[in-house]
Design a protein around this motif. Sequence first.
Motif, mmCIF file in Angstrom:
data_model
loop_
_atom_site.group_PDB
_atom_site.id
_atom_site.type_symbol
_atom_site.label_atom_id
_atom_site.label_comp_id
_atom_site.label_asym_id
_atom_site.label_seq_id
_atom_site.Cartn_x
_atom_site.Cartn_y
_atom_site.Cartn_z
ATOM 1 N N TYR A 74 -1.025 5.185 -7.586
ATOM 2 C CA TYR A 74 -1.959 4.301 -6.866
ATOM 3 C C TYR A 74 -2.405 4.948 -5.539
ATOM 4 O O TYR A 74 -3.594 4.988 -5.222
ATOM 5 N N PHE A 75 -1.433 5.498 -4.781
ATOM 6 C CA PHE A 75 -1.787 6.121 -3.485
ATOM 7 C C PHE A 75 -2.670 7.358 -3.715
ATOM 8 O O PHE A 75 -3.587 7.620 -2.945
ATOM 9 N N GLU A 97 0.920 -7.824 -8.947
ATOM 10 C CA GLU A 97 0.732 -8.802 -7.855
ATOM 11 C C GLU A 97 0.511 -8.112 -6.513
ATOM 12 O O GLU A 97 -0.272 -8.561 -5.691
ATOM 13 N N SER A 98 1.227 -6.995 -6.299
ATOM 14 C CA SER A 98 1.159 -6.331 -4.996
ATOM 15 C C SER A 98 -0.221 -5.777 -4.729
ATOM 16 O O SER A 98 -0.802 -5.992 -3.668
ATOM 17 N N THR A 99 -0.753 -5.064 -5.721
ATOM 18 C CA THR A 99 -2.026 -4.393 -5.464
ATOM 19 C C THR A 99 -3.208 -5.360 -5.540
ATOM 20 O O THR A 99 -4.306 -5.035 -5.099
ATOM 21 N N ALA A 100 -2.947 -6.584 -6.066
ATOM 22 C CA ALA A 100 -4.020 -7.592 -6.092
ATOM 23 C C ALA A 100 -4.206 -8.225 -4.707
ATOM 24 O O ALA A 100 -5.241 -8.824 -4.415
ATOM 25 N N LEU A 101 -3.214 -8.063 -3.832
ATOM 26 C CA LEU A 101 -3.266 -8.724 -2.517
ATOM 27 C C LEU A 101 -4.226 -8.048 -1.544
ATOM 28 O O LEU A 101 -4.779 -8.663 -0.643
ATOM 29 N N ARG A 128 -0.162 0.339 1.403
ATOM 30 C CA ARG A 128 -0.069 1.647 2.060
ATOM 31 C C ARG A 128 1.334 2.245 1.961
ATOM 32 O O ARG A 128 1.526 3.452 2.116
ATOM 33 N N GLY A 129 2.322 1.369 1.703
ATOM 34 C CA GLY A 129 3.700 1.868 1.626
ATOM 35 C C GLY A 129 4.507 1.067 0.620
ATOM 36 O O GLY A 129 4.273 -0.138 0.444
ATOM 37 N N ALA A 130 5.439 1.738 -0.064
ATOM 38 C CA ALA A 130 6.338 1.043 -0.993
ATOM 39 C C ALA A 130 7.762 1.466 -0.658
ATOM 40 O O ALA A 130 8.099 2.650 -0.776
#
Length: 274
Positions: A132-133, A81-85, A89-91
Amino acid sequence: MKRAPVDFRGQWVLVTGASSGLGREMAKQLVQVHGANVIAVARRQDRLEALAEELENGTSRVHPVVADLANPVDVARVCRESTALGEVRGAILNAGVTYYGHALEQDLASFDKLLATNVSALVHLCQHFAKYFAQKKNDGGVLLVSSMAGFAPLPYQAAYAATKAFVTSYGRSLAYELKGTGVNVSVFAPGGIATEMLELSGLSRKFKPGDMGVMSAEECARLALEGFQKRRMLTVPGASNKLMAAGMKLAPNRVLMPAIARIYEGSLPDDSKR
Ligand SMILES: NC(=O)c1ccc[n+]([C@@H]2O[C@H](COP(=O)([O-])OP(=O)(O)OC[C@H]3O[C@@H](n4cnc5c(N)ncnc54)[C@H](OP(=O)(O)O)[C@@H]3O)[C@@H](O)[C@H]2O)c1
Protein backbone atom coordinates in the motif's frame (compact mmCIF):
# COMPACT_ATOMS: atom_id res chain seq x y z
CA MET A 1 21.11 12.06 1.53
CA LYS A 2 19.73 11.61 5.06
CA ARG A 3 15.94 11.82 5.16
CA ALA A 4 14.13 13.94 7.74
CA PRO A 5 12.37 12.01 10.53
CA VAL A 6 8.79 11.02 9.67
CA ASP A 7 6.23 13.59 10.80
CA PHE A 8 3.04 11.82 11.89
CA ARG A 9 1.05 15.03 12.53
CA GLY A 10 -2.43 14.69 11.01
CA GLN A 11 -1.56 11.25 9.57
CA TRP A 12 -3.34 7.93 10.19
CA VAL A 13 -1.21 5.33 11.97
CA LEU A 14 -2.41 1.79 12.70
CA VAL A 15 -1.43 0.25 16.05
CA THR A 16 -2.22 -3.40 16.75
CA GLY A 17 -2.44 -4.46 20.38
CA ALA A 18 -3.58 -0.97 21.36
CA SER A 19 -5.75 -2.14 24.28
CA SER A 20 -2.87 -2.55 26.71
CA GLY A 21 0.84 -2.21 27.49
CA LEU A 22 3.23 -0.96 24.85
CA GLY A 23 0.61 -0.64 22.11
CA ARG A 24 -1.72 1.41 24.26
CA GLU A 25 1.15 3.71 25.23
CA MET A 26 2.32 4.12 21.61
CA ALA A 27 -1.25 5.00 20.58
CA LYS A 28 -1.38 7.56 23.40
CA GLN A 29 1.92 9.20 22.47
CA LEU A 30 1.08 9.17 18.76
CA VAL A 31 -1.96 11.31 19.56
CA GLN A 32 -0.70 13.43 22.47
CA VAL A 33 2.91 14.00 21.37
CA HIS A 34 2.87 13.49 17.59
CA GLY A 35 -0.63 14.76 16.73
CA ALA A 36 -1.44 11.63 14.71
CA ASN A 37 -4.78 9.89 14.11
CA VAL A 38 -4.76 6.30 15.34
CA ILE A 39 -6.46 3.12 14.15
CA ALA A 40 -6.48 1.10 17.36
CA VAL A 41 -6.75 -2.69 16.91
CA ALA A 42 -7.29 -5.39 19.57
CA ARG A 43 -9.90 -7.90 20.80
CA ARG A 44 -11.09 -6.03 23.90
CA GLN A 45 -13.70 -3.58 22.64
CA ASP A 46 -14.29 -1.87 26.02
CA ARG A 47 -10.60 -1.03 26.31
CA LEU A 48 -10.42 0.36 22.76
CA GLU A 49 -13.52 2.48 23.29
CA ALA A 50 -12.16 3.84 26.57
CA LEU A 51 -8.89 4.68 24.82
CA ALA A 52 -10.69 6.50 22.01
CA GLU A 53 -12.70 8.48 24.56
CA GLU A 54 -9.57 9.36 26.53
CA LEU A 55 -7.52 10.43 23.51
CA GLU A 56 -9.85 12.12 21.03
CA ASN A 57 -9.22 15.81 21.38
CA GLY A 58 -10.84 17.66 18.49
CA THR A 59 -7.64 17.52 16.44
CA SER A 60 -6.70 13.84 16.45
CA ARG A 61 -9.09 10.94 15.83
CA VAL A 62 -8.92 7.43 17.29
CA HIS A 63 -10.76 4.71 15.38
CA PRO A 64 -11.16 1.40 17.24
CA VAL A 65 -11.18 -1.82 15.21
CA VAL A 66 -12.15 -4.87 17.25
CA ALA A 67 -10.40 -7.85 15.71
CA ASP A 68 -8.87 -11.17 16.65
CA LEU A 69 -5.64 -11.24 14.69
CA ALA A 70 -5.38 -15.00 15.14
CA ASN A 71 -8.29 -15.14 12.67
CA PRO A 72 -7.28 -14.44 9.02
CA VAL A 73 -10.78 -13.13 8.24
CA ASP A 74 -10.34 -10.43 10.89
CA VAL A 75 -6.85 -9.61 9.58
CA ALA A 76 -8.27 -9.01 6.09
CA ARG A 77 -11.00 -6.80 7.60
CA VAL A 78 -8.42 -4.73 9.49
CA CYS A 79 -6.64 -4.07 6.18
CA ARG A 80 -9.85 -3.02 4.43
CA GLU A 81 -11.24 -0.88 7.27
CA SER A 82 -7.96 0.95 7.87
CA THR A 83 -7.35 2.14 4.36
CA ALA A 84 -11.02 3.10 3.91
CA LEU A 85 -10.64 5.73 6.66
CA GLY A 86 -8.13 7.89 4.83
CA GLU A 87 -4.50 7.68 3.79
CA VAL A 88 -2.51 5.56 6.23
CA ARG A 89 1.11 6.55 6.79
CA GLY A 90 2.31 4.06 9.39
CA ALA A 91 1.51 0.52 10.55
CA ILE A 92 2.78 -0.53 13.98
CA LEU A 93 2.47 -4.31 14.26
CA ASN A 94 2.75 -4.72 18.00
CA ALA A 95 0.09 -7.28 19.08
CA GLY A 96 1.65 -10.37 20.54
CA VAL A 97 1.10 -13.18 23.01
CA THR A 98 3.46 -15.43 24.87
CA TYR A 99 3.45 -18.79 26.60
CA TYR A 100 5.43 -19.24 29.79
CA GLY A 101 6.14 -22.76 30.91
CA HIS A 102 7.63 -26.01 29.82
CA ALA A 103 7.49 -26.25 26.03
CA LEU A 104 6.07 -29.78 26.14
CA GLU A 105 3.09 -28.63 28.20
CA GLN A 106 1.88 -26.08 25.66
CA ASP A 107 -1.20 -27.51 23.96
CA LEU A 108 -1.46 -27.26 20.19
CA ALA A 109 -4.39 -24.83 20.22
CA SER A 110 -2.33 -22.38 22.29
CA PHE A 111 0.68 -22.86 19.98
CA ASP A 112 -1.41 -22.31 16.84
CA LYS A 113 -2.82 -19.10 18.31
CA LEU A 114 0.62 -17.85 19.24
CA LEU A 115 1.93 -18.55 15.75
CA ALA A 116 -1.11 -16.98 14.07
CA THR A 117 -0.92 -13.81 16.18
CA ASN A 118 2.84 -13.27 16.38
CA VAL A 119 3.80 -14.47 12.89
CA SER A 120 1.02 -15.04 10.33
CA ALA A 121 -1.03 -11.92 11.11
CA LEU A 122 2.14 -9.83 11.26
CA VAL A 123 3.31 -11.04 7.83
CA HIS A 124 -0.12 -10.51 6.25
CA LEU A 125 -0.44 -6.99 7.66
CA CYS A 126 3.16 -6.16 6.79
CA GLN A 127 2.72 -7.30 3.17
CA HIS A 128 -0.55 -5.42 2.86
CA PHE A 129 0.79 -2.12 4.23
CA ALA A 130 4.21 -2.27 2.53
CA LYS A 131 2.49 -2.74 -0.86
CA TYR A 132 0.00 0.00 0.00
CA PHE A 133 2.79 2.48 0.93
CA ALA A 134 4.69 1.61 -2.26
CA GLN A 135 1.59 2.23 -4.35
CA LYS A 136 0.74 5.50 -2.55
CA LYS A 137 4.39 6.66 -2.67
CA ASN A 138 3.65 8.39 0.64
CA ASP A 139 6.90 7.69 2.50
CA GLY A 140 4.99 5.30 4.76
CA GLY A 141 6.50 2.72 7.05
CA VAL A 142 5.92 -0.44 9.05
CA LEU A 143 7.21 -0.97 12.59
CA LEU A 144 7.48 -4.61 13.66
CA VAL A 145 7.56 -5.10 17.42
CA SER A 146 9.86 -8.00 18.15
CA SER A 147 11.79 -8.70 21.35
CA MET A 148 15.29 -9.37 22.63
CA ALA A 149 13.81 -12.84 23.22
CA GLY A 150 14.43 -13.31 19.50
CA PHE A 151 18.20 -12.94 19.89
CA ALA A 152 18.77 -16.32 21.60
CA PRO A 153 16.96 -19.55 22.51
CA LEU A 154 14.80 -18.94 25.56
CA PRO A 155 13.97 -21.88 27.85
CA TYR A 156 10.40 -21.61 29.24
CA GLN A 157 9.38 -19.22 26.44
CA ALA A 158 10.62 -21.47 23.65
CA ALA A 159 7.86 -20.93 21.08
CA TYR A 160 7.53 -17.22 21.84
CA ALA A 161 11.27 -16.61 21.38
CA ALA A 162 11.19 -18.53 18.11
CA THR A 163 8.37 -16.31 16.80
CA LYS A 164 10.35 -13.20 17.78
CA ALA A 165 13.49 -14.55 16.05
CA PHE A 166 11.26 -14.83 12.97
CA VAL A 167 9.96 -11.26 13.34
CA THR A 168 13.44 -9.76 13.65
CA SER A 169 14.88 -11.77 10.77
CA TYR A 170 11.86 -11.17 8.52
CA GLY A 171 11.77 -7.45 9.24
CA ARG A 172 15.47 -6.88 8.67
CA SER A 173 15.43 -8.88 5.43
CA LEU A 174 12.41 -7.00 4.14
CA ALA A 175 13.95 -3.66 5.12
CA TYR A 176 16.91 -4.51 2.90
CA GLU A 177 14.71 -5.65 0.01
CA LEU A 178 12.76 -2.39 0.15
CA LYS A 179 15.80 -0.09 0.35
CA GLY A 180 15.46 2.75 -2.12
CA THR A 181 11.70 2.20 -2.64
CA GLY A 182 10.67 4.85 -0.11
CA VAL A 183 8.93 2.20 2.04
CA ASN A 184 10.49 1.91 5.46
CA VAL A 185 10.55 -1.23 7.61
CA SER A 186 11.82 -0.89 11.19
CA VAL A 187 12.18 -3.55 13.88
CA PHE A 188 11.88 -2.75 17.59
CA ALA A 189 13.38 -5.33 19.98
CA PRO A 190 12.81 -4.39 23.63
CA GLY A 191 13.83 -6.34 26.70
CA GLY A 192 11.36 -6.59 29.59
CA ILE A 193 8.50 -4.05 29.73
CA ALA A 194 6.28 -3.55 32.78
CA THR A 195 3.00 -4.60 31.13
CA GLU A 196 0.30 -7.27 31.49
CA MET A 197 2.60 -9.69 29.65
CA LEU A 198 5.27 -9.40 32.35
CA GLU A 199 2.62 -9.65 35.10
CA LEU A 200 1.18 -12.85 33.65
CA SER A 201 4.60 -14.42 33.73
CA GLY A 202 5.09 -13.74 37.42
CA LEU A 203 8.32 -11.99 36.42
CA SER A 204 6.93 -8.61 37.47
CA ARG A 205 7.31 -9.85 41.08
CA LYS A 206 11.00 -10.38 40.42
CA PHE A 207 11.82 -7.43 38.16
CA LYS A 208 10.66 -3.82 38.49
CA PRO A 209 11.35 -1.07 35.91
CA GLY A 210 15.10 -0.45 36.04
CA ASP A 211 16.06 -4.06 36.94
CA MET A 212 17.69 -6.11 34.17
CA GLY A 213 16.77 -3.50 31.55
CA VAL A 214 13.02 -3.68 32.38
CA MET A 215 11.37 -0.46 31.19
CA SER A 216 8.11 1.31 31.79
CA ALA A 217 5.69 1.13 28.85
CA GLU A 218 5.95 4.96 28.57
CA GLU A 219 9.72 5.02 28.11
CA CYS A 220 9.68 2.02 25.82
CA ALA A 221 6.95 3.54 23.62
CA ARG A 222 8.89 6.80 23.35
CA LEU A 223 12.00 4.97 22.14
CA ALA A 224 10.00 2.73 19.78
CA LEU A 225 8.41 5.75 18.11
CA GLU A 226 11.76 7.55 17.93
CA GLY A 227 13.36 4.57 16.12
CA PHE A 228 10.37 4.39 13.76
CA GLN A 229 10.45 8.12 13.00
CA LYS A 230 14.17 7.97 12.29
CA ARG A 231 13.65 4.88 10.07
CA ARG A 232 16.14 2.77 12.04
CA MET A 233 16.31 -0.78 10.77
CA LEU A 234 16.67 -2.16 14.31
CA THR A 235 16.20 -0.46 17.68
CA VAL A 236 17.11 -2.07 20.99
CA PRO A 237 15.99 0.45 23.64
CA GLY A 238 18.18 1.52 26.56
CA ALA A 239 21.84 1.10 27.47
CA SER A 240 21.36 -2.04 29.63
CA ASN A 241 19.42 -3.80 26.90
CA LYS A 242 22.01 -2.85 24.27
CA LEU A 243 24.72 -4.30 26.52
CA MET A 244 22.71 -7.49 27.13
CA ALA A 245 21.99 -7.82 23.39
CA ALA A 246 25.74 -7.63 22.67
CA GLY A 247 26.38 -10.22 25.41
CA MET A 248 23.72 -12.54 23.91
CA LYS A 249 25.53 -12.38 20.57
CA LEU A 250 28.97 -13.06 22.02
CA ALA A 251 28.41 -15.47 24.93
CA PRO A 252 28.70 -19.19 24.20
CA ASN A 253 25.43 -21.12 24.56
CA ARG A 254 26.72 -23.18 27.51
CA VAL A 255 27.00 -19.90 29.50
CA LEU A 256 24.00 -18.11 28.03
CA MET A 257 21.32 -20.80 28.36
CA PRO A 258 21.63 -21.50 32.10
CA ALA A 259 21.80 -17.75 32.79
CA ILE A 260 18.59 -17.13 30.83
CA ALA A 261 16.84 -20.16 32.37
CA ARG A 262 17.63 -18.88 35.87
CA ILE A 263 15.58 -15.74 35.17
CA TYR A 264 12.44 -17.88 34.81
CA GLU A 265 13.01 -20.66 37.30
CA GLY A 266 10.91 -20.04 40.38
CA SER A 267 8.72 -17.52 38.49
CA LEU A 268 6.68 -19.82 36.26
CA PRO A 269 2.95 -19.31 36.75
CA ASP A 270 0.85 -22.25 37.96
CA ASP A 271 -1.37 -21.92 34.95
CA SER A 272 1.09 -21.26 32.18
CA LYS A 273 -1.36 -22.16 29.40
CA ARG A 274 -2.46 -18.78 28.10
N1 LIG B 1 6.22 -7.14 28.10
C1 LIG B 1 7.43 -7.49 27.76
O1 LIG B 1 8.28 -7.79 28.62
C2 LIG B 1 7.84 -7.52 26.29
C3 LIG B 1 9.20 -7.61 25.99
C4 LIG B 1 9.61 -7.63 24.67
C5 LIG B 1 8.67 -7.54 23.64
N2 LIG B 1 7.35 -7.45 23.96
C6 LIG B 1 6.40 -7.39 22.84
O2 LIG B 1 5.70 -6.16 22.89
C7 LIG B 1 4.42 -6.32 22.28
C8 LIG B 1 3.35 -5.75 23.21
O3 LIG B 1 3.32 -6.52 24.40
P1 LIG B 1 2.93 -5.94 25.83
O4 LIG B 1 4.05 -6.19 26.73
O5 LIG B 1 2.40 -4.56 25.67
O6 LIG B 1 1.78 -6.99 26.21
P2 LIG B 1 0.26 -6.81 26.62
O7 LIG B 1 0.10 -5.72 27.60
O8 LIG B 1 -0.18 -8.19 26.98
O9 LIG B 1 -0.41 -6.36 25.25
C9 LIG B 1 -0.59 -7.24 24.17
C10 LIG B 1 -1.55 -6.60 23.19
O10 LIG B 1 -1.74 -7.50 22.08
C11 LIG B 1 -3.14 -7.64 21.84
N3 LIG B 1 -3.43 -8.97 21.30
C12 LIG B 1 -3.02 -10.16 21.79
N4 LIG B 1 -3.55 -11.16 21.04
C13 LIG B 1 -4.32 -10.57 20.10
C14 LIG B 1 -5.13 -11.07 19.05
N5 LIG B 1 -5.29 -12.39 18.83
N6 LIG B 1 -5.79 -10.18 18.28
C15 LIG B 1 -5.67 -8.85 18.49
N7 LIG B 1 -4.90 -8.32 19.46
C16 LIG B 1 -4.24 -9.18 20.25
C17 LIG B 1 -3.78 -7.46 23.22
O11 LIG B 1 -5.11 -7.00 23.09
P3 LIG B 1 -6.44 -7.85 23.41
O12 LIG B 1 -6.11 -8.82 24.50
O13 LIG B 1 -7.45 -6.81 23.78
O14 LIG B 1 -6.74 -8.51 22.10
C18 LIG B 1 -2.93 -6.34 23.80
O15 LIG B 1 -3.40 -5.10 23.38
C19 LIG B 1 4.25 -7.82 22.00
O16 LIG B 1 4.52 -8.09 20.65
C20 LIG B 1 5.31 -8.45 22.88
O17 LIG B 1 5.76 -9.69 22.37
C21 LIG B 1 6.91 -7.44 25.26
